[in-house]
Scaffold this motif. Sequence first.
Motif, PDB file in Angstrom:
ATOM      1  N   GLU A  29      -8.777 -10.889  14.244  1.00 26.29           N
ATOM      2  CA  GLU A  29      -9.521 -10.649  15.493  1.00 26.29           C
ATOM      3  C   GLU A  29     -10.772 -11.520  15.622  1.00 26.29           C
ATOM      4  O   GLU A  29     -11.302 -11.672  16.705  1.00 26.29           O
ATOM      5  N   PHE A  30     -11.256 -12.034  14.493  1.00 21.01           N
ATOM      6  CA  PHE A  30     -12.461 -12.877  14.521  1.00 21.01           C
ATOM      7  C   PHE A  30     -12.093 -14.239  13.929  1.00 21.01           C
ATOM      8  O   PHE A  30     -12.345 -14.503  12.743  1.00 21.01           O
ATOM      9  N   PRO A  31     -11.509 -15.119  14.741  1.00 24.41           N
ATOM     10  CA  PRO A  31     -10.930 -16.353  14.205  1.00 24.41           C
ATOM     11  C   PRO A  31     -11.943 -17.344  13.644  1.00 24.41           C
ATOM     12  O   PRO A  31     -11.554 -18.304  12.975  1.00 24.41           O
ATOM     13  N   SER A  32     -13.232 -17.110  13.883  1.00 25.08           N
ATOM     14  CA  SER A  32     -14.225 -18.002  13.293  1.00 25.08           C
ATOM     15  C   SER A  32     -14.971 -17.344  12.132  1.00 25.08           C
ATOM     16  O   SER A  32     -15.897 -17.941  11.564  1.00 25.08           O
ATOM     17  N   ALA A  33     -14.592 -16.120  11.812  1.00 27.63           N
ATOM     18  CA  ALA A  33     -15.342 -15.376  10.791  1.00 27.63           C
ATOM     19  C   ALA A  33     -14.778 -15.619   9.398  1.00 27.63           C
ATOM     20  O   ALA A  33     -13.587 -15.866   9.221  1.00 27.63           O
ATOM     21  N   VAL A  34     -15.669 -15.528   8.403  1.00 31.25           N
ATOM     22  CA  VAL A  34     -15.245 -15.488   7.002  1.00 31.25           C
ATOM     23  C   VAL A  34     -15.091 -14.010   6.642  1.00 31.25           C
ATOM     24  O   VAL A  34     -15.957 -13.197   6.968  1.00 31.25           O
ATOM     25  N   VAL A  35     -13.962 -13.680   6.000  1.00 32.45           N
ATOM     26  CA  VAL A  35     -13.725 -12.291   5.620  1.00 32.45           C
ATOM     27  C   VAL A  35     -13.564 -12.226   4.107  1.00 32.45           C
ATOM     28  O   VAL A  35     -12.691 -12.886   3.541  1.00 32.45           O
ATOM     29  N   GLU A  36     -14.412 -11.452   3.460  1.00 33.99           N
ATOM     30  CA  GLU A  36     -14.346 -11.315   2.002  1.00 33.99           C
ATOM     31  C   GLU A  36     -13.918  -9.892   1.652  1.00 33.99           C
ATOM     32  O   GLU A  36     -14.262  -8.945   2.345  1.00 33.99           O
ATOM     33  N   SER A  37     -13.195  -9.828   0.555  1.00 37.05           N
ATOM     34  CA  SER A  37     -12.631  -8.553   0.148  1.00 37.05           C
ATOM     35  C   SER A  37     -12.995  -8.311  -1.320  1.00 37.05           C
ATOM     36  O   SER A  37     -12.603  -9.093  -2.185  1.00 37.05           O
ATOM     37  N   ALA A  38     -13.769  -7.261  -1.588  1.00 38.52           N
ATOM     38  CA  ALA A  38     -14.171  -6.966  -2.970  1.00 38.52           C
ATOM     39  C   ALA A  38     -13.500  -5.681  -3.430  1.00 38.52           C
ATOM     40  O   ALA A  38     -13.527  -4.677  -2.722  1.00 38.52           O
ATOM     41  N   PHE A  39     -12.862  -5.741  -4.604  1.00 33.93           N
ATOM     42  CA  PHE A  39     -12.168  -4.544  -5.090  1.00 33.93           C
ATOM     43  C   PHE A  39     -12.231  -4.492  -6.613  1.00 33.93           C
ATOM     44  O   PHE A  39     -12.565  -5.485  -7.276  1.00 33.93           O
ATOM     45  N   ASN A  40     -11.870  -3.345  -7.154  1.00 33.03           N
ATOM     46  CA  ASN A  40     -12.016  -3.106  -8.592  1.00 33.03           C
ATOM     47  C   ASN A  40     -10.946  -3.779  -9.444  1.00 33.03           C
ATOM     48  O   ASN A  40     -11.215  -4.203 -10.558  1.00 33.03           O
ATOM     49  N   SER A  41      -9.714  -3.838  -8.932  1.00 33.07           N
ATOM     50  CA  SER A  41      -8.616  -4.340  -9.758  1.00 33.07           C
ATOM     51  C   SER A  41      -8.596  -5.875  -9.732  1.00 33.07           C
ATOM     52  O   SER A  41      -9.418  -6.509  -9.058  1.00 33.07           O
ATOM     53  N   TYR A  42      -7.637  -6.449 -10.454  1.00 35.90           N
ATOM     54  CA  TYR A  42      -7.562  -7.909 -10.498  1.00 35.90           C
ATOM     55  C   TYR A  42      -6.828  -8.453  -9.273  1.00 35.90           C
ATOM     56  O   TYR A  42      -7.093  -9.545  -8.791  1.00 35.90           O
ATOM     57  N   GLY A  43      -5.849  -7.685  -8.818  1.00 35.65           N
ATOM     58  CA  GLY A  43      -5.132  -8.036  -7.578  1.00 35.65           C
ATOM     59  C   GLY A  43      -4.769  -6.748  -6.872  1.00 35.65           C
ATOM     60  O   GLY A  43      -4.783  -5.679  -7.492  1.00 35.65           O
ATOM     61  N   PHE A  44      -4.470  -6.816  -5.570  1.00 39.68           N
ATOM     62  CA  PHE A  44      -4.039  -5.596  -4.869  1.00 39.68           C
ATOM     63  C   PHE A  44      -2.816  -5.029  -5.580  1.00 39.68           C
ATOM     64  O   PHE A  44      -1.887  -5.762  -5.925  1.00 39.68           O
ATOM     65  N   GLN A  45      -2.810  -3.718  -5.766  1.00 34.66           N
ATOM     66  CA  GLN A  45      -1.671  -3.091  -6.444  1.00 34.66           C
ATOM     67  C   GLN A  45      -0.673  -2.586  -5.415  1.00 34.66           C
ATOM     68  O   GLN A  45      -1.064  -1.916  -4.449  1.00 34.66           O
ATOM     69  N   PRO A  46       0.621  -2.902  -5.603  1.00 34.86           N
ATOM     70  CA  PRO A  46       1.598  -2.474  -4.600  1.00 34.86           C
ATOM     71  C   PRO A  46       1.818  -0.964  -4.605  1.00 34.86           C
ATOM     72  O   PRO A  46       1.811  -0.344  -5.668  1.00 34.86           O
ATOM     73  N   ALA A  47       2.013  -0.420  -3.423  1.00 35.96           N
ATOM     74  CA  ALA A  47       2.316   1.003  -3.308  1.00 35.96           C
ATOM     75  C   ALA A  47       3.720   1.243  -3.852  1.00 35.96           C
ATOM     76  O   ALA A  47       4.654   0.503  -3.536  1.00 35.96           O
ATOM     77  N   ASP A  48       3.849   2.273  -4.655  1.00 33.61           N
ATOM     78  CA  ASP A  48       5.164   2.612  -5.199  1.00 33.61           C
ATOM     79  C   ASP A  48       5.876   3.523  -4.200  1.00 33.61           C
ATOM     80  O   ASP A  48       5.586   4.720  -4.127  1.00 33.61           O
ATOM     81  N   ASP A  49       6.780   2.931  -3.413  1.00 35.05           N
ATOM     82  CA  ASP A  49       7.556   3.768  -2.490  1.00 35.05           C
ATOM     83  C   ASP A  49       9.026   3.778  -2.899  1.00 35.05           C
ATOM     84  O   ASP A  49       9.921   3.956  -2.084  1.00 35.05           O
ATOM     85  N   SER A  50       9.253   3.592  -4.211  1.00 37.03           N
ATOM     86  CA  SER A  50      10.625   3.615  -4.725  1.00 37.03           C
ATOM     87  C   SER A  50      11.154   5.056  -4.677  1.00 37.03           C
ATOM     88  O   SER A  50      10.372   6.011  -4.721  1.00 37.03           O
ATOM     89  N   PRO A  51      12.482   5.216  -4.570  1.00 37.75           N
ATOM     90  CA  PRO A  51      13.016   6.544  -4.240  1.00 37.75           C
ATOM     91  C   PRO A  51      12.746   7.636  -5.270  1.00 37.75           C
ATOM     92  O   PRO A  51      12.471   8.768  -4.892  1.00 37.75           O
ATOM     93  N   PHE A  52      12.815   7.328  -6.571  1.00 35.94           N
ATOM     94  CA  PHE A  52      12.568   8.408  -7.543  1.00 35.94           C
ATOM     95  C   PHE A  52      11.104   8.850  -7.485  1.00 35.94           C
ATOM     96  O   PHE A  52      10.805  10.045  -7.483  1.00 35.94           O
TER      97      PHE A  52
END
Length: 437
Positions: free
Chosen positions: A224-247
Amino acid sequence: MAQQGTTADVVGIGAGPSNLALAAVVDEHNRAGRPRISMEIFERKPAFAWHPGMLLDGATMQVAFLKDLATLRNPRSPFSFLSYLEARERLVDFVNHQTFFPTRVEFTDYLQWVAGAVDARIDYGTEVVAVERAEEHAADGARWVVDYSGPDGAGRLRARSVVVATGLRERLPAWATEGPRLFHNHRLLEHLGAAAFDPHGEHRFLVVGGGQSAAEVVQHLHREFPSAVVESAFNSYGFQPADDSPFANRVFDPDAVDDFYDAPDAVRTELMERHATTNYGCVDLELINELYAAEYQEKVTGRRRLRFRPATTITSAITADDGITVALHDRLSGAESTERYTAVVCATGFRSTGVSEVLSGWDVDADRTSVARDYRLLVDGEPVPGLYVQGATEATHGLGSTLLSNVAVRAGEILDGIERESASAEAGLTVTVAKGA
Ligand SMILES: Cc1cc2nc3c(=O)[nH]c(=O)nc-3n(C[C@H](O)[C@H](O)[C@H](O)COP(=O)(O)OP(=O)(O)OC[C@H]3O[C@@H](n4cnc5c(N)ncnc54)[C@H](O)[C@@H]3O)c2cc1C
């Protein structure tokens, strides 16, 4: 305005999915020609809305549409998502779409459609401020008096049963003070609109958090802000995938409620930790891939606007009129840095208030309360007749408690409880159905 001088069979506090699911099963009960149950819901928002601050373009549901307000309880319900599609003349179009995951915009429209169709009165712009016990053996069978504040001022409504479903509250980190340049993601659109950041301005945004909402906000600001810099700070090393596997997804099944409720505390806690990434601190794999692709494309073009700061925590944030100065701590290198941003969005989760807000006048410490399997409030292990709790039951009923997964079945169980209590009251008995019921 609520109907003064009357007594409602059921008063719902909060018109979110939980109490709408209850209104749907009450409506079906009434349609079946059984003794009518009257239901009135108080909702503090001025009109129906479902997490409006995060109604981002294109954001999709994290749960299959079949886990709507009714289908898992009654697949033939007039309040199912499929019935909604039929009413909106989009059933065939939706089938062609071949998705289980409608957009949040469409699901909000579905919820609003149910809110407008159910046999329950919904008082918008009306906040419940207290729930007090009615006098003993009241002639009208009321157990509760609900105090509210609405568009026409304060009022009281007597109720035979009360169902508290007030949702979660935003959680801001200790270093964060809310303002126009620092806010929780739950009110993102509201704050962006109020601050009127120039869509083409050269802003610098920081998004704090590593879950689904954080990733959605990063993508939204980047688009939505094509001239903006967007930074993302988080605790883990990379985003962790959501486990939506059936079991793993079985943790959200209706049967899992019994499993979790009856399990030893230590086992329940351990299993919830093991399966936390079915819901917490995790991101849809598709969205992770989209963000990665966007960052990679910027590496190709050399025009970098998206920046990820893994294993990074914030230690302070000081707001001025023209920006916000943030101290960051890189946990890998130990480096401290100070950066200036246009705004900081905290996608830092929610906390449960349980029933403490509406029962604040009671002389009962929160640590003496819990929730029975049948969703009645327990005080010192004893069920409180006619007082039910939806949502704030994760510690006892498992990971689906705050989600949509089980709202349909749970609503049916609560109505069963209400009917059971009402039959016993007529017979002059007290029902004490506690753990394992
Ligand atoms: C952005 C976002 C997306 C989500 N997407 C999903 C998803 O895809 N799938 C999923 O399963 N879950 C999702 N969730 C989780 C979501 O919380 C539940 O799906 C659902 O909203 C829970 O319903 P509820 O009725 O218990 O609570 P809520 O939806 O929070 O509703 C509670 C209502 O109570 C009202 N209220 C509070 N206090 C009072 C008071 N004192 N008096 C009167 N009214 C009051 C509030 O205004 C609110 O409308 C999402 C959550 C967020 C924040």
